[in-house]
Design a protein around this motif. Sequence first.
Motif, PDB file in Angstrom:
ATOM      1  N   GLY A   1       0.841  -1.186   0.000  1.00 31.38           N
ATOM      2  CA  GLY A   1       0.000   0.000   0.000  1.00 31.38           C
ATOM      3  C   GLY A   1       0.874   1.232   0.000  1.00 31.38           C
ATOM      4  O   GLY A   1       2.036   1.185   0.437  1.00 31.38           O
ATOM      5  N   VAL A   2       0.345   2.333  -0.507  1.00 29.52           N
ATOM      6  CA  VAL A   2       1.065   3.618  -0.470  1.00 29.52           C
ATOM      7  C   VAL A   2       0.123   4.686   0.053  1.00 29.52           C
ATOM      8  O   VAL A   2      -1.091   4.640  -0.206  1.00 29.52           O
ATOM      9  CB  VAL A   2       1.636   4.004  -1.853  1.00 29.52           C
TER      10      VAL A   2
ATOM     11  N   HIS B   1      -3.943  10.458  -0.736  1.00 29.39           N
ATOM     12  CA  HIS B   1      -3.925   9.366  -1.711  1.00 29.39           C
ATOM     13  C   HIS B   1      -3.596   8.072  -0.986  1.00 29.39           C
ATOM     14  O   HIS B   1      -2.671   8.014  -0.183  1.00 29.39           O
ATOM     15  CB  HIS B   1      -2.880   9.614  -2.796  1.00 29.39           C
ATOM     16  N   VAL B   2      -4.366   7.041  -1.285  1.00 30.74           N
ATOM     17  CA  VAL B   2      -4.076   5.678  -0.830  1.00 30.74           C
ATOM     18  C   VAL B   2      -4.139   4.785  -2.060  1.00 30.74           C
ATOM     19  O   VAL B   2      -5.109   4.848  -2.830  1.00 30.74           O
ATOM     20  CB  VAL B   2      -5.074   5.191   0.240  1.00 30.74           C
ATOM     21  N   GLY B   3      -3.112   3.988  -2.268  1.00 33.53           N
ATOM     22  CA  GLY B   3      -3.085   3.115  -3.435  1.00 33.53           C
ATOM     23  C   GLY B   3      -2.394   1.803  -3.121  1.00 33.53           C
ATOM     24  O   GLY B   3      -1.955   1.553  -1.992  1.00 33.53           O
ATOM     25  N   VAL B   4      -2.288   0.957  -4.148  1.00 35.94           N
ATOM     26  CA  VAL B   4      -1.600  -0.331  -4.042  1.00 35.94           C
ATOM     27  C   VAL B   4      -0.686  -0.483  -5.251  1.00 35.94           C
ATOM     28  O   VAL B   4      -1.121  -0.258  -6.392  1.00 35.94           O
ATOM     29  CB  VAL B   4      -2.586  -1.516  -3.983  1.00 35.94           C
ATOM     30  N   LEU B   5       0.573  -0.847  -5.004  1.00 35.29           N
ATOM     31  CA  LEU B   5       1.528  -1.122  -6.072  1.00 35.29           C
ATOM     32  C   LEU B   5       1.827  -2.612  -6.120  1.00 35.29           C
ATOM     33  O   LEU B   5       1.892  -3.273  -5.076  1.00 35.29           O
ATOM     34  CB  LEU B   5       2.850  -0.380  -5.841  1.00 35.29           C
ATOM     35  N   ASP B   6       2.031  -3.130  -7.339  1.00 33.12           N
ATOM     36  CA  ASP B   6       2.499  -4.506  -7.452  1.00 33.12           C
ATOM     37  C   ASP B   6       4.020  -4.534  -7.328  1.00 33.12           C
ATOM     38  O   ASP B   6       4.661  -3.500  -7.143  1.00 33.12           O
ATOM     39  CB  ASP B   6       1.999  -5.168  -8.745  1.00 33.12           C
ATOM     40  N   ARG B   7       4.620  -5.703  -7.451  1.00 36.03           N
ATOM     41  CA  ARG B   7       6.059  -5.848  -7.230  1.00 36.03           C
ATOM     42  C   ARG B   7       6.895  -5.112  -8.270  1.00 36.03           C
ATOM     43  O   ARG B   7       8.087  -4.879  -8.069  1.00 36.03           O
ATOM     44  CB  ARG B   7       6.437  -7.328  -7.197  1.00 36.03           C
ATOM     45  N   HIS B   8       6.272  -4.728  -9.385  1.00 36.79           N
ATOM     46  CA  HIS B   8       6.972  -3.984 -10.423  1.00 36.79           C
ATOM     47  C   HIS B   8       6.805  -2.466 -10.265  1.00 36.79           C
ATOM     48  O   HIS B   8       7.308  -1.708 -11.087  1.00 36.79           O
ATOM     49  CB  HIS B   8       6.472  -4.414 -11.799  1.00 36.79           C
TER      50      HIS B   8
ATOM     51  N   VAL C   1     -13.802  12.710   4.934  1.00 35.58           N
ATOM     52  CA  VAL C   1     -12.528  12.371   4.306  1.00 35.58           C
ATOM     53  C   VAL C   1     -11.639  11.608   5.287  1.00 35.58           C
ATOM     54  O   VAL C   1     -11.052  10.574   4.938  1.00 35.58           O
ATOM     55  CB  VAL C   1     -11.834  13.644   3.793  1.00 35.58           C
ATOM     56  N   VAL C   2     -11.539  12.087   6.514  1.00 33.50           N
ATOM     57  CA  VAL C   2     -10.697  11.427   7.512  1.00 33.50           C
ATOM     58  C   VAL C   2     -11.184  10.009   7.768  1.00 33.50           C
ATOM     59  O   VAL C   2     -10.394   9.063   7.845  1.00 33.50           O
ATOM     60  CB  VAL C   2     -10.665  12.245   8.815  1.00 33.50           C
ATOM     61  N   SER C   3     -12.504   9.843   7.885  1.00 31.94           N
ATOM     62  CA  SER C   3     -13.070   8.520   8.109  1.00 31.94           C
ATOM     63  C   SER C   3     -12.753   7.568   6.959  1.00 31.94           C
ATOM     64  O   SER C   3     -12.375   6.403   7.171  1.00 31.94           O
ATOM     65  CB  SER C   3     -14.579   8.631   8.297  1.00 31.94           C
ATOM     66  N   GLU C   4     -12.852   8.058   5.739  1.00 37.52           N
ATOM     67  CA  GLU C   4     -12.622   7.195   4.581  1.00 37.52           C
ATOM     68  C   GLU C   4     -11.151   6.849   4.400  1.00 37.52           C
ATOM     69  O   GLU C   4     -10.812   5.718   4.022  1.00 37.52           O
ATOM     70  CB  GLU C   4     -13.180   7.856   3.327  1.00 37.52           C
ATOM     71  N   ILE C   5     -10.270   7.798   4.679  1.00 39.19           N
ATOM     72  CA  ILE C   5      -8.834   7.498   4.594  1.00 39.19           C
ATOM     73  C   ILE C   5      -8.472   6.432   5.623  1.00 39.19           C
ATOM     74  O   ILE C   5      -7.798   5.441   5.304  1.00 39.19           O
ATOM     75  CB  ILE C   5      -7.992   8.764   4.837  1.00 39.19           C
TER      76      ILE C   5
ATOM     77  N   GLY D   1     -10.395   4.270   6.982  1.00 42.11           N
ATOM     78  CA  GLY D   1     -11.011   3.011   6.585  1.00 42.11           C
ATOM     79  C   GLY D   1     -10.248   2.324   5.469  1.00 42.11           C
ATOM     80  O   GLY D   1     -10.067   1.098   5.491  1.00 42.11           O
ATOM     81  N   ALA D   2      -9.778   3.092   4.494  1.00 44.01           N
ATOM     82  CA  ALA D   2      -9.022   2.508   3.385  1.00 44.01           C
ATOM     83  C   ALA D   2      -7.709   1.905   3.883  1.00 44.01           C
ATOM     84  O   ALA D   2      -7.318   0.802   3.479  1.00 44.01           O
ATOM     85  CB  ALA D   2      -8.745   3.577   2.324  1.00 44.01           C
ATOM     86  N   LEU D   3      -7.021   2.605   4.777  1.00 45.16           N
ATOM     87  CA  LEU D   3      -5.775   2.080   5.333  1.00 45.16           C
ATOM     88  C   LEU D   3      -6.029   0.843   6.182  1.00 45.16           C
ATOM     89  O   LEU D   3      -5.292  -0.156   6.083  1.00 45.16           O
ATOM     90  CB  LEU D   3      -5.088   3.158   6.162  1.00 45.16           C
ATOM     91  N   SER D   4      -7.078   0.881   6.989  1.00 50.64           N
ATOM     92  CA  SER D   4      -7.408  -0.276   7.834  1.00 50.64           C
ATOM     93  C   SER D   4      -7.695  -1.507   6.982  1.00 50.64           C
ATOM     94  O   SER D   4      -7.301  -2.632   7.346  1.00 50.64           O
ATOM     95  CB  SER D   4      -8.611   0.046   8.721  1.00 50.64           C
ATOM     96  N   MET D   5      -8.364  -1.309   5.866  1.00 52.46           N
ATOM     97  CA  MET D   5      -8.681  -2.427   4.985  1.00 52.46           C
ATOM     98  C   MET D   5      -7.411  -3.050   4.399  1.00 52.46           C
ATOM     99  O   MET D   5      -7.280  -4.274   4.330  1.00 52.46           O
ATOM    100  CB  MET D   5      -9.600  -1.973   3.852  1.00 52.46           C
ATOM    101  N   LEU D   6      -6.452  -2.214   4.011  1.00 51.71           N
ATOM    102  CA  LEU D   6      -5.201  -2.737   3.473  1.00 51.71           C
ATOM    103  C   LEU D   6      -4.405  -3.471   4.548  1.00 51.71           C
ATOM    104  O   LEU D   6      -3.840  -4.544   4.293  1.00 51.71           O
ATOM    105  CB  LEU D   6      -4.369  -1.610   2.864  1.00 51.71           C
TER     106      LEU D   6
END
Length: 235
Positions: free
Chosen positions: A15-16, A35-42, A84-88, A90-95
């Motif tokens: 995650g980023v 911003h919250v995202g996910v990177l693959d190994r590349h 916004v704070v709640s969703e950020i 939540g997104a981090l907790s899910m990852l």
Amino acid sequence: MTTADRLPHWLTRVGVFDLETTGVDVRNDRIVTAHVGVLDRHGREIAARDWLADPGIPIPDGAAAVHGISTEYARANGRPASEVVSEISGALSMLFAQGLPIVAYNASYDFSLLANEAVRHGLPALHAPHPVIDPLLIDKNYDRYRRGKRTLTVVAEHYAVPLDDAHEAAADAVAAGRVALAQARQFLLPETVHELHTQQIGWARDQAASLTEYFIKVGRLEPEETLDGSWPVRG
């Protein structure tokens, strides 16, 4: 064996996370973009989400000059800060729940500010996010004698990671993730991400103690003052 194959077995996806804010005070400043995202190994981003908040306070001109978001723009186009704070969070907790490590450059800044924002809005806070990867701490630990600044822009260039839109949350988050992947290929990291997380706690404490000693020596701190070395959330 390819370069990507030399990554630790636990570093197949990361995650980023990055925030752009009203200032640098983690207790009192507010989130503007995230911003919250996910990177693959590349290093390819395979999932992403962005936020623009109305922080509820004026955005200082200096901060707006850095990230490009004015008070007027945030008020007209941003969503309520509490949502916004709640969703950020939540997104981090899910990852984290999926077992992904989350990369954040100078992680104690972003995670501390997010935690204080959550408390401000009466929301559950991520007081002990785990596991976190901080490329700044890794760089300082494994290449401690390299001269020069350690900003994300400088460090990304050092690891040959492109960063064309510095201080834009998505660009900074992705660049930090790619720097972490580059570091994992260059340095011998611990056997598990949980061991790396624990080691970074010690590195942050030691680096803060060393910087405290230096600042006292040059007169930037009083002898009784100390820098907070708590990581990834400051005390």
